[in-house]
Design a protein around this motif. Structure first.
Motif, PDB file in Angstrom:
ATOM      1  N   THR A  94     -29.331  67.991 -20.152  1.00 45.20           N
ATOM      2  CA  THR A  94     -28.765  67.795 -18.819  1.00 45.20           C
ATOM      3  C   THR A  94     -27.283  67.405 -18.877  1.00 45.20           C
ATOM      4  O   THR A  94     -26.606  67.440 -17.847  1.00 45.20           O
ATOM      5  CB  THR A  94     -29.538  66.704 -18.068  1.00 45.20           C
ATOM      6  OG1 THR A  94     -29.622  65.532 -18.888  1.00 45.20           O
ATOM      7  CG2 THR A  94     -30.950  67.178 -17.729  1.00 45.20           C
ATOM      8  N   ASN A  95     -26.792  67.014 -20.044  1.00 43.96           N
ATOM      9  CA  ASN A  95     -25.367  66.706 -20.201  1.00 43.96           C
ATOM     10  C   ASN A  95     -24.609  67.994 -20.469  1.00 43.96           C
ATOM     11  O   ASN A  95     -24.990  68.778 -21.353  1.00 43.96           O
ATOM     12  CB  ASN A  95     -25.145  65.728 -21.352  1.00 43.96           C
ATOM     13  CG  ASN A  95     -25.599  64.325 -21.009  1.00 43.96           C
ATOM     14  OD1 ASN A  95     -26.050  64.071 -19.894  1.00 43.96           O
ATOM     15  ND2 ASN A  95     -25.492  63.406 -21.956  1.00 43.96           N
ATOM     16  N   VAL A  96     -23.561  68.218 -19.713  1.00 41.33           N
ATOM     17  CA  VAL A  96     -22.832  69.480 -19.822  1.00 41.33           C
ATOM     18  C   VAL A  96     -21.339  69.215 -19.951  1.00 41.33           C
ATOM     19  O   VAL A  96     -20.830  68.169 -19.533  1.00 41.33           O
ATOM     20  CB  VAL A  96     -23.087  70.391 -18.600  1.00 41.33           C
ATOM     21  CG1 VAL A  96     -24.551  70.756 -18.491  1.00 41.33           C
ATOM     22  CG2 VAL A  96     -22.600  69.733 -17.317  1.00 41.33           C
ATOM     23  N   ASN A 119     -23.305  81.898  -7.363  1.00 42.33           N
ATOM     24  CA  ASN A 119     -23.913  80.834  -6.564  1.00 42.33           C
ATOM     25  C   ASN A 119     -23.238  80.742  -5.201  1.00 42.33           C
ATOM     26  O   ASN A 119     -22.031  80.528  -5.112  1.00 42.33           O
ATOM     27  CB  ASN A 119     -23.788  79.501  -7.294  1.00 42.33           C
ATOM     28  CG  ASN A 119     -24.584  79.476  -8.590  1.00 42.33           C
ATOM     29  OD1 ASN A 119     -25.746  79.135  -8.604  1.00 42.33           O
ATOM     30  ND2 ASN A 119     -23.943  79.888  -9.676  1.00 42.33           N
ATOM     31  N   ASP A 120     -24.037  80.902  -4.145  1.00 42.76           N
ATOM     32  CA  ASP A 120     -23.513  80.774  -2.789  1.00 42.76           C
ATOM     33  C   ASP A 120     -23.405  79.313  -2.361  1.00 42.76           C
ATOM     34  O   ASP A 120     -22.559  78.963  -1.547  1.00 42.76           O
ATOM     35  CB  ASP A 120     -24.402  81.532  -1.808  1.00 42.76           C
ATOM     36  CG  ASP A 120     -24.444  83.020  -2.115  1.00 42.76           C
ATOM     37  OD1 ASP A 120     -23.404  83.554  -2.551  1.00 42.76           O
ATOM     38  OD2 ASP A 120     -25.503  83.641  -1.933  1.00 42.76           O
ATOM     39  N   HIS A 121     -24.275  78.473  -2.927  1.00 40.56           N
ATOM     40  CA  HIS A 121     -24.268  77.058  -2.572  1.00 40.56           C
ATOM     41  C   HIS A 121     -24.468  76.225  -3.838  1.00 40.56           C
ATOM     42  O   HIS A 121     -25.334  76.533  -4.658  1.00 40.56           O
ATOM     43  CB  HIS A 121     -25.379  76.729  -1.561  1.00 40.56           C
ATOM     44  CG  HIS A 121     -25.201  77.402  -0.247  1.00 40.56           C
ATOM     45  ND1 HIS A 121     -25.579  78.706  -0.011  1.00 40.56           N
ATOM     46  CD2 HIS A 121     -24.648  76.962   0.924  1.00 40.56           C
ATOM     47  CE1 HIS A 121     -25.302  79.026   1.234  1.00 40.56           C
ATOM     48  NE2 HIS A 121     -24.737  78.006   1.823  1.00 40.56           N
ATOM     49  N   ILE A 122     -23.683  75.184  -3.990  1.00 43.40           N
ATOM     50  CA  ILE A 122     -23.828  74.246  -5.099  1.00 43.40           C
ATOM     51  C   ILE A 122     -23.819  72.834  -4.526  1.00 43.40           C
ATOM     52  O   ILE A 122     -22.967  72.491  -3.703  1.00 43.40           O
ATOM     53  CB  ILE A 122     -22.698  74.416  -6.133  1.00 43.40           C
ATOM     54  CG1 ILE A 122     -22.801  75.772  -6.824  1.00 43.40           C
ATOM     55  CG2 ILE A 122     -22.760  73.306  -7.182  1.00 43.40           C
ATOM     56  CD1 ILE A 122     -21.745  76.013  -7.888  1.00 43.40           C
ATOM     57  N   GLU A 123     -24.777  72.039  -4.981  1.00 46.60           N
ATOM     58  CA  GLU A 123     -24.875  70.656  -4.530  1.00 46.60           C
ATOM     59  C   GLU A 123     -24.135  69.764  -5.517  1.00 46.60           C
ATOM     60  O   GLU A 123     -24.367  69.828  -6.731  1.00 46.60           O
ATOM     61  CB  GLU A 123     -26.342  70.244  -4.425  1.00 46.60           C
ATOM     62  CG  GLU A 123     -26.544  68.898  -3.744  1.00 46.60           C
ATOM     63  CD  GLU A 123     -28.023  68.578  -3.570  1.00 46.60           C
ATOM     64  OE1 GLU A 123     -28.339  67.459  -3.125  1.00 46.60           O
ATOM     65  OE2 GLU A 123     -28.858  69.463  -3.884  1.00 46.60           O
ATOM     66  N   GLU A 160     -32.712  70.640 -12.277  1.00 51.52           N
ATOM     67  CA  GLU A 160     -32.320  69.276 -12.605  1.00 51.52           C
ATOM     68  C   GLU A 160     -30.814  69.122 -12.406  1.00 51.52           C
ATOM     69  O   GLU A 160     -30.053  70.086 -12.422  1.00 51.52           O
ATOM     70  CB  GLU A 160     -32.670  68.945 -14.062  1.00 51.52           C
ATOM     71  CG  GLU A 160     -34.158  68.795 -14.338  1.00 51.52           C
ATOM     72  CD  GLU A 160     -34.387  68.296 -15.746  1.00 51.52           C
ATOM     73  OE1 GLU A 160     -34.651  67.092 -15.913  1.00 51.52           O
ATOM     74  OE2 GLU A 160     -34.310  69.123 -16.678  1.00 51.52           O
ATOM     75  N   TRP A 161     -30.395  67.862 -12.225  1.00 58.80           N
ATOM     76  CA  TRP A 161     -28.966  67.604 -12.123  1.00 58.80           C
ATOM     77  C   TRP A 161     -28.284  67.787 -13.470  1.00 58.80           C
ATOM     78  O   TRP A 161     -28.844  67.435 -14.513  1.00 58.80           O
ATOM     79  CB  TRP A 161     -28.732  66.168 -11.629  1.00 58.80           C
ATOM     80  CG  TRP A 161     -29.062  65.952 -10.182  1.00 58.80           C
ATOM     81  CD1 TRP A 161     -30.213  65.426  -9.673  1.00 58.80           C
ATOM     82  CD2 TRP A 161     -28.221  66.246  -9.066  1.00 58.80           C
ATOM     83  NE1 TRP A 161     -30.154  65.382  -8.301  1.00 58.80           N
ATOM     84  CE2 TRP A 161     -28.939  65.866  -7.903  1.00 58.80           C
ATOM     85  CE3 TRP A 161     -26.950  66.787  -8.940  1.00 58.80           C
ATOM     86  CZ2 TRP A 161     -28.423  66.022  -6.621  1.00 58.80           C
ATOM     87  CZ3 TRP A 161     -26.424  66.938  -7.665  1.00 58.80           C
ATOM     88  CH2 TRP A 161     -27.142  66.567  -6.521  1.00 58.80           C
ATOM     89  N   SER A 162     -27.087  68.344 -13.453  1.00 60.73           N
ATOM     90  CA  SER A 162     -26.265  68.462 -14.661  1.00 60.73           C
ATOM     91  C   SER A 162     -25.188  67.383 -14.601  1.00 60.73           C
ATOM     92  O   SER A 162     -24.443  67.283 -13.618  1.00 60.73           O
ATOM     93  CB  SER A 162     -25.606  69.848 -14.735  1.00 60.73           C
ATOM     94  OG  SER A 162     -26.594  70.849 -14.889  1.00 60.73           O
ATOM     95  N   TYR A 163     -25.112  66.572 -15.648  1.00 62.67           N
ATOM     96  CA  TYR A 163     -24.155  65.477 -15.708  1.00 62.67           C
ATOM     97  C   TYR A 163     -22.943  65.896 -16.542  1.00 62.67           C
ATOM     98  O   TYR A 163     -23.081  66.302 -17.702  1.00 62.67           O
ATOM     99  CB  TYR A 163     -24.801  64.223 -16.303  1.00 62.67           C
ATOM    100  CG  TYR A 163     -25.930  63.670 -15.460  1.00 62.67           C
ATOM    101  CD1 TYR A 163     -25.683  62.682 -14.505  1.00 62.67           C
ATOM    102  CD2 TYR A 163     -27.233  64.144 -15.601  1.00 62.67           C
ATOM    103  CE1 TYR A 163     -26.708  62.180 -13.713  1.00 62.67           C
ATOM    104  CE2 TYR A 163     -28.266  63.648 -14.820  1.00 62.67           C
ATOM    105  CZ  TYR A 163     -27.994  62.670 -13.870  1.00 62.67           C
ATOM    106  OH  TYR A 163     -29.001  62.173 -13.091  1.00 62.67           O
ATOM    107  N   ARG A 191     -25.742  70.494  -9.238  1.00 58.56           N
ATOM    108  CA  ARG A 191     -26.847  71.402  -9.538  1.00 58.56           C
ATOM    109  C   ARG A 191     -26.705  72.641  -8.670  1.00 58.56           C
ATOM    110  O   ARG A 191     -26.189  72.590  -7.557  1.00 58.56           O
ATOM    111  CB  ARG A 191     -28.202  70.736  -9.329  1.00 58.56           C
ATOM    112  CG  ARG A 191     -28.507  70.243  -7.931  1.00 58.56           C
ATOM    113  CD  ARG A 191     -29.874  69.585  -7.896  1.00 58.56           C
ATOM    114  NE  ARG A 191     -30.185  68.998  -6.585  1.00 58.56           N
ATOM    115  CZ  ARG A 191     -31.321  68.360  -6.304  1.00 58.56           C
ATOM    116  NH1 ARG A 191     -32.251  68.225  -7.240  1.00 58.56           N
ATOM    117  NH2 ARG A 191     -31.537  67.848  -5.099  1.00 58.56           N
ATOM    118  N   GLU A 192     -27.193  73.742  -9.211  1.00 61.76           N
ATOM    119  CA  GLU A 192     -27.021  75.037  -8.536  1.00 61.76           C
ATOM    120  C   GLU A 192     -28.153  75.364  -7.576  1.00 61.76           C
ATOM    121  O   GLU A 192     -28.039  76.333  -6.811  1.00 61.76           O
ATOM    122  CB  GLU A 192     -26.897  76.135  -9.597  1.00 61.76           C
ATOM    123  CG  GLU A 192     -25.763  75.890 -10.576  1.00 61.76           C
ATOM    124  CD  GLU A 192     -25.968  76.627 -11.888  1.00 61.76           C
ATOM    125  OE1 GLU A 192     -26.081  77.862 -11.851  1.00 61.76           O
ATOM    126  OE2 GLU A 192     -26.025  75.969 -12.932  1.00 61.76           O
TER     127      GLU A 192
END
Length: 239
Positions: free
Chosen positions: A201-203, A154-158, A231-234, A225-226
């Motif tokens: 989504t829970n990680v 991943n070059d960018h992660i939010e 979706e967002w990962s919590y 999120r990648e």
């Protein structure tokens, strides 16, 4: 067992046998030479000729130095090999594989059925395994060190709604059973483990990823999120 680090006794026996064979073969020429001639007289003649020759003396000293250097090199190599082996045995892999057995099960196509039928069959197998004497736990999934499902760099992660940050992180994903961490002895550093029926989504993330995305490593309760399309990962736990 899962990823054992050990010395194969068969390889050790083969190496010992080859070393013994090399010793026997290297000993044969002197024995044959001594058996076919008068060894004492030959040694006297050879000793006198070498002593009388400066070139012979220099050659003999060179051979002695070479033999000592080779012996020292082999000794150092043996010590380094033993140290490397001990280092591998003592290496903290992040999980405990002692007493763990990984079984790869391939089902015939005619028994696969629908997704629900496959899930029910897997659950039945796990319940039977857990009921056997001596089995402390069982799970379905990929044992470590697995790279997960098609990991991508991943070059960018939010992170937490902030603008995407530039990274060079490989994020493999593993779909694991709640018993995964308990069976493998993977310690929980922060947060909590999975419960039954946990939303996807829970990680739970590794300590290295937590430190890579959050400077203080405090990842529990945050999200990432990648890709904006995902979706967002919590994050509920760090291991």
């Amino acid at each position: 067992s899962v990823n054992p680090i050990d010395v194969d006794y068969r390889a050790l026996l083969v190496t010992t046998g080859l070393a013994g064979l090399a010793w026997i073969l290297s000993s044969l020429p002197p024995v044959i030479f001594a058996w076919r001639g008068n060894l004492l007289e030959l040694l006297k003649i050879e000793g006198a000729s070498i002593s009388a020759s400066r070139a012979g003396a220099l050659w003999r000293r060179s051979l002695t130095v070479a033999q000592v250097a080779l012996a020292v090199m082999l000794l150092v190599g043996s010590v380094l090999y033993v140290r490397s082996y001990l280092g591998l045995v003592r290496l903290d892999k992040g999980f405990d594989s002692s007493g763990v057995v990984a079984i790869s099960l391939t089902l015939p196509p005619q028994l696969l059925g629908s997704a629900d039928e496959r899930a029910a069959m897997a659950q039945t197998i796990l319940e039977r395994l857990r009921a056997r004497p001596g089995v402390l736990g069982a799970f379905e999934g990929s044992p470590p060190p697995s790279t997960g499902d098609s990991p991508t760099r991943n070059d960018h992660i939010e992170v937490d709604g902030r603008p995407p940050i530039e990274t060079n992180i490989l994020v493999p994903r593993l779909w694991v059973d709640p018993d995964y961490f308990r069976v493998l002895g993977i310690p929980l550093i922060a947060g909590r483990m999975f419960d039954r029926g946990e939303p996807p989504t829970n990680v739970i993330i590794t300590e290295s990823l937590a430190k890579g995305l959050w400077r203080d490593g405090d990842a529990v309760g945050h999200r990432f999120r990648e890709d904006p399309r995902f979706e967002w990962s919590y994050v509920i736990g760090v291991v």
